[in-house]
Design a protein around this motif. Structure first.
Motif, PDB file in Angstrom:
ATOM      1  N   THR A 280       0.835  -1.200   0.000  1.00 45.13           N
ATOM      2  CA  THR A 280       0.000   0.000   0.000  1.00 45.13           C
ATOM      3  C   THR A 280       0.869   1.250   0.000  1.00 45.13           C
ATOM      4  O   THR A 280       1.918   1.290   0.649  1.00 45.13           O
ATOM      5  CB  THR A 280      -0.978   0.005   1.195  1.00 45.13           C
ATOM      6  OG1 THR A 280      -1.811   1.159   1.131  1.00 45.13           O
ATOM      7  CG2 THR A 280      -0.247  -0.015   2.526  1.00 45.13           C
TER       8      THR A 280
ATOM      9  N   GLU B 240      -4.066  10.345  -3.223  1.00 45.27           N
ATOM     10  CA  GLU B 240      -4.032   8.996  -3.778  1.00 45.27           C
ATOM     11  C   GLU B 240      -3.724   7.946  -2.710  1.00 45.27           C
ATOM     12  O   GLU B 240      -2.830   8.136  -1.877  1.00 45.27           O
ATOM     13  CB  GLU B 240      -2.960   8.893  -4.870  1.00 45.27           C
ATOM     14  CG  GLU B 240      -3.242   9.753  -6.088  1.00 45.27           C
ATOM     15  CD  GLU B 240      -2.102   9.720  -7.086  1.00 45.27           C
ATOM     16  OE1 GLU B 240      -2.323  10.169  -8.236  1.00 45.27           O
ATOM     17  OE2 GLU B 240      -0.988   9.278  -6.739  1.00 45.27           O
TER      18      GLU B 240
ATOM     19  N   TRP C  46      -2.963   3.775  -2.941  1.00 44.96           N
ATOM     20  CA  TRP C  46      -2.732   2.626  -3.812  1.00 44.96           C
ATOM     21  C   TRP C  46      -2.687   1.377  -2.946  1.00 44.96           C
ATOM     22  O   TRP C  46      -2.031   1.355  -1.907  1.00 44.96           O
ATOM     23  CB  TRP C  46      -1.400   2.762  -4.542  1.00 44.96           C
ATOM     24  CG  TRP C  46      -1.164   4.049  -5.271  1.00 44.96           C
ATOM     25  CD1 TRP C  46      -0.951   5.288  -4.720  1.00 44.96           C
ATOM     26  CD2 TRP C  46      -1.084   4.231  -6.685  1.00 44.96           C
ATOM     27  NE1 TRP C  46      -0.744   6.222  -5.698  1.00 44.96           N
ATOM     28  CE2 TRP C  46      -0.820   5.602  -6.923  1.00 44.96           C
ATOM     29  CE3 TRP C  46      -1.195   3.370  -7.771  1.00 44.96           C
ATOM     30  CZ2 TRP C  46      -0.666   6.123  -8.202  1.00 44.96           C
ATOM     31  CZ3 TRP C  46      -1.041   3.880  -9.049  1.00 44.96           C
ATOM     32  CH2 TRP C  46      -0.791   5.253  -9.261  1.00 44.96           C
TER      33      TRP C  46
ATOM     34  N   ARG D  25      -6.231   2.016  -7.188  1.00 45.46           N
ATOM     35  CA  ARG D  25      -5.926   3.382  -6.763  1.00 45.46           C
ATOM     36  C   ARG D  25      -7.254   4.064  -6.456  1.00 45.46           C
ATOM     37  O   ARG D  25      -8.128   4.150  -7.302  1.00 45.46           O
ATOM     38  CB  ARG D  25      -5.167   4.161  -7.838  1.00 45.46           C
ATOM     39  CG  ARG D  25      -4.902   5.617  -7.431  1.00 45.46           C
ATOM     40  CD  ARG D  25      -3.999   6.351  -8.423  1.00 45.46           C
ATOM     41  NE  ARG D  25      -4.581   6.376  -9.760  1.00 45.46           N
ATOM     42  CZ  ARG D  25      -3.951   6.903 -10.818  1.00 45.46           C
ATOM     43  NH1 ARG D  25      -2.744   7.418 -10.692  1.00 45.46           N
ATOM     44  NH2 ARG D  25      -4.532   6.891 -12.003  1.00 45.46           N
TER      45      ARG D  25
ATOM     46  N   LEU E  25      -6.716  -1.194 -11.299  1.00 47.47           N
ATOM     47  CA  LEU E  25      -5.680  -0.743 -12.215  1.00 47.47           C
ATOM     48  C   LEU E  25      -5.323  -1.833 -13.222  1.00 47.47           C
ATOM     49  O   LEU E  25      -5.290  -3.019 -12.886  1.00 47.47           O
ATOM     50  CB  LEU E  25      -4.419  -0.360 -11.436  1.00 47.47           C
ATOM     51  CG  LEU E  25      -4.566   0.781 -10.433  1.00 47.47           C
ATOM     52  CD1 LEU E  25      -3.307   0.903  -9.584  1.00 47.47           C
ATOM     53  CD2 LEU E  25      -4.850   2.093 -11.157  1.00 47.47           C
TER      54      LEU E  25
ATOM     55  N   ALA F  29       4.464   2.899  -9.502  1.00 47.30           N
ATOM     56  CA  ALA F  29       2.995   2.871  -9.527  1.00 47.30           C
ATOM     57  C   ALA F  29       2.447   3.470 -10.815  1.00 47.30           C
ATOM     58  O   ALA F  29       1.355   3.085 -11.265  1.00 47.30           O
ATOM     59  CB  ALA F  29       2.441   3.612  -8.313  1.00 47.30           C
TER      60      ALA F  29
ATOM     61  N   ALA G 215      -0.582   2.090 -13.304  1.00 46.26           N
ATOM     62  CA  ALA G 215      -1.737   2.893 -13.703  1.00 46.26           C
ATOM     63  C   ALA G 215      -1.740   3.234 -15.191  1.00 46.26           C
ATOM     64  O   ALA G 215      -2.571   4.023 -15.643  1.00 46.26           O
ATOM     65  CB  ALA G 215      -1.780   4.180 -12.883  1.00 46.26           C
TER      66      ALA G 215
ATOM     67  N   ILE H 114       2.135  -3.669  -6.178  1.00 44.87           N
ATOM     68  CA  ILE H 114       1.018  -3.012  -6.857  1.00 44.87           C
ATOM     69  C   ILE H 114       1.159  -3.152  -8.373  1.00 44.87           C
ATOM     70  O   ILE H 114       0.192  -3.479  -9.076  1.00 44.87           O
ATOM     71  CB  ILE H 114       0.942  -1.536  -6.429  1.00 44.87           C
ATOM     72  CG1 ILE H 114       0.511  -1.441  -4.960  1.00 44.87           C
ATOM     73  CG2 ILE H 114      -0.005  -0.746  -7.325  1.00 44.87           C
ATOM     74  CD1 ILE H 114       0.782  -0.090  -4.317  1.00 44.87           C
TER      75      ILE H 114
END
Length: 259
Positions: free
Chosen positions: A116, A124, A126, A136, A141, A180, A184, A207
């Motif tokens: 996280t 934001e 995540w 997100r 995503l 990240a 995304a 992520i």
């Protein structure tokens, strides 16, 4: 399994603590250098102390490894550890820029189980759990699916002459936020070719992987966590179809790293 809502609340509160010290929100801040070129500030220490206390209470059986806590080899005896960077992107934080985040990962058996990031200056959050995808602000995503290496988007202020076939996009100071961006589909490739620490990449790498990106070290090898020496040589996060080409590009400039 741990209380996911409680974990979310803890990381959110850590972000609030940092934000309330952030110069970008009009706050005065004490900052100094641990060594030349290695900045730290009071927010790093405040967030570290808060997370160590609260995450320790949430999961007492887990070990602890953080950028701002002296490493305790006792962590090696734990299957579970918390891997934390209290403020990733301290330079942006100190300068009042938004490119920083609180990074928290839970590692199980050397692999990320939960990751996280909380980036309150950007509004934001995540999150990713192994096998459950990446999100997100609650939106699922899907990572970059770029198929051709030339033209790949890279978070950078400038690129070497050997990379003129690539395209620069916005570069936050936080390596976690850059990784990240691939998750995304706001970048296609993030790569470093130097020694870095596990806490820089664990949560964001999780992520990105859960969003569908390829994640490795600079040589294309899998990343392990909770090692005796908590470092990796480089990180490479990309759209899956360009990962091999990225490894080949990096190989052209890699010398044998010194530990």
């Amino acid at each position: 399994m741990i209380d996911s809502q409680r974990l979310e609340s803890i990381v959110s509160e850590a972000g609030r603590i940092a934000y309330d010290l952030w110069p970008g929100a009009g706050n005065a801040l004490d900052a100094w250098e641990k060594k030349p070129g290695d900045p730290v500030c009071e927010a790093d220490l405040a967030v570290d102390a808060f997370l160590k206390r609260e995450l320790g209470a949430l999961l007492p059986s887990a070990g602890w490894l953080s950028e701002e806590t002296a490493d305790d080899p006792a962590r090696l005896a734990h299957d579970l550890i918390w891997l934390v960077d209290p403020v990733d992107g301290t330079r942006d934080f100190i300068r009042g820029r938004s490119g920083w985040a609180v990074s928290v990962a839970l590692i199980s058996g050397g692999r990320p189980l939960i990751g996280t990031l909380c980036a309150p200056a950007r509004g934001e959050t995540w999150q990713a759990v192994a096998g459950q995808g990446a999100f997100r602000n609650g939106q699922r995503l899907t990572a970059s699916m770029r198929r051709k290496f030339p033209g790949s988007r890279v978070p950078a202020h400038a690129l070497p002459k050997t990379d003129t076939d690539l395209v620069t996009v916005d570069q936050p100071n936080s390596i976690a936020l850059r990784i990240a961006m691939v998750a995304a589909d706001e970048a296609d490739l993030v790569a470093t070719v130097r020694w870095g620490f596990e806490w820089d990449i664990a949560a964001a790498g999780m992520i990105a992987r859960e969003a569908g990106a390829a994640v490795s070290d600079a040589y294309g090898r899998k990343l392990d966590y909770n090692k005796r020496d908590p470092r990796a040589f480089g990180v490479l996060v990309s759209a899956p179809d360009i990962h091999t080409a990225a490894v080949e590009r990096l190989a052209q400039r890699l010398a044998t790293p010194e530990g």
